[in-house]
Scaffold this motif. Structure first.
Motif, mmCIF file in Angstrom:
data_model
loop_
_atom_site.group_PDB
_atom_site.id
_atom_site.type_symbol
_atom_site.label_atom_id
_atom_site.label_comp_id
_atom_site.label_asym_id
_atom_site.label_seq_id
_atom_site.Cartn_x
_atom_site.Cartn_y
_atom_site.Cartn_z
ATOM 1 N N SER A 111 8.813 -4.293 2.884
ATOM 2 C CA SER A 111 8.022 -3.762 3.989
ATOM 3 C C SER A 111 8.500 -2.389 4.447
ATOM 4 C CB SER A 111 8.066 -4.739 5.179
ATOM 5 O OG SER A 111 7.488 -5.975 4.826
ATOM 6 N N THR A 112 9.651 -1.962 3.960
ATOM 7 C CA THR A 112 10.204 -0.650 4.309
ATOM 8 C C THR A 112 9.388 0.454 3.647
ATOM 9 O OG1 THR A 112 12.395 -1.626 4.509
ATOM 10 C CG2 THR A 112 12.317 0.753 4.214
ATOM 11 N N ALA A 113 9.375 1.643 4.266
ATOM 12 C CA ALA A 113 8.608 2.779 3.750
ATOM 13 C C ALA A 113 9.135 3.230 2.386
ATOM 14 C CB ALA A 113 8.663 3.937 4.734
ATOM 15 N N GLN A 114 8.226 3.783 1.576
ATOM 16 C CA GLN A 114 8.527 4.106 0.191
ATOM 17 C C GLN A 114 9.693 5.076 0.040
ATOM 18 O OE1 GLN A 114 6.095 5.742 -3.768
ATOM 19 N NE2 GLN A 114 5.045 5.519 -1.813
ATOM 20 N N HIS A 115 9.754 6.128 0.854
ATOM 21 C CA HIS A 115 10.810 7.125 0.670
ATOM 22 C C HIS A 115 12.190 6.532 0.961
ATOM 23 C CE1 HIS A 115 10.291 7.447 5.076
ATOM 24 N NE2 HIS A 115 11.473 8.028 5.110
ATOM 25 N N LEU A 116 12.256 5.594 1.903
ATOM 26 C CA LEU A 116 13.536 4.946 2.206
ATOM 27 C C LEU A 116 13.941 3.978 1.104
ATOM 28 C CD1 LEU A 116 13.061 4.209 6.014
ATOM 29 C CD2 LEU A 116 14.543 5.944 4.990
ATOM 30 N N VAL A 117 12.963 3.238 0.581
ATOM 31 C CA VAL A 117 13.248 2.283 -0.495
ATOM 32 C C VAL A 117 13.798 3.012 -1.712
ATOM 33 C CG1 VAL A 117 12.207 0.689 -2.155
ATOM 34 C CG2 VAL A 117 11.570 0.560 0.265
#
Length: 218
Positions: A111-117
């Protein structure tokens, strides 16, 4: 059954981040006298930022300054872990290596945002293990809706009914079950209720236990 794919949640399954975020929220809560913040954080497990914000507003009212408080949490997190590999849960690398050796497809549904993942998985050196990363900002509906797991299976060209989802949160187990997958719960911040035990195929103490179970199926 021969499983075609294994799809992991990230926070609380691969990284010990759920605990860290709750601790940082407790620091911010102490500073601003926010009551019951740990309970609220636990309600948010497995949801994206939009739903997390909604839960805080539901609990504390429409005037609750969620965005600046969350910015404080993010600053605390970055102060400790910016550019530093996050602590991984026991068995992560062993399980990923085994799946790679067995040619089982591997995906991530976070569920975390793509750039953080991408940053967190990349910094930890885990990116080569994953054929796809599906993130919270890539689907319309967050967990407990099945969208994120269905999208991961679609990209992997895997039948959801022949795929495993590894989750630590209630919303994640609900999402995987709704997608028709085989949900495995590895509890982190919360222990399963009777409802979650009924939805999960197995509840296992660690990823090492998941690894040992998969070896019995080979």
């Amino acid at each position: 059954m021969q499983y075609q794919a294994v799809v992991f949640d990230m926070d609380g399954v691969i990284f010990d981040t759920e605990r860290l975020v709750i601790e940082f929220w407790k620091e911010v809560a102490k500073k601003h006298n926010i009551p019951n913040v740990e309970h609220t954080c636990i309600q948010c497990l497995g949801t994206n930022r939009v739903r997390t914000r909604e839960i805080f507003m539901e609990n504390y009212g429409a005037d609750f300054p969620f965005d600046p408080y969350r910015a404080e949490v993010t600053e605390l997190f970055n102060t400790h872990y910016k550019g530093v590999p996050l602590p991984t849960k026991p068995g992560v690398r062993e399980l990923l290596s085994y799946l790679q050796e067995q040619d089982i497809k591997v995906g991530l549904a976070s569920s975390t945002a793509q750039h953080l993942v991408r940053d967190e998985i990349g910094t930890a050196g885990l990116l080569p293990y994953f054929q796809t990363l599906v993130c919270g900002d890539m689907v319309e509906h967050s967990k407990p809706a099945p969208d994120i797991f269905l999208k991961a299976c679609e990209i992997l060209n895997a039948d959801p009914t022949k795929s495993i989802a590894i989750e630590d949160s209630f919303n994640g187990i609900r999402s995987a079950h709704c997608a028709g997958m085989t949900p495995i719960m590895v509890p982190d911040q919360v222990q399963p209720t009777d409802e979650i035990r009924a939805l999960a195929f197995h509840v296992m103490p660690s990823l090492l236990d998941v690894l040992n179970w998969l070896k019995t199926l080979a």
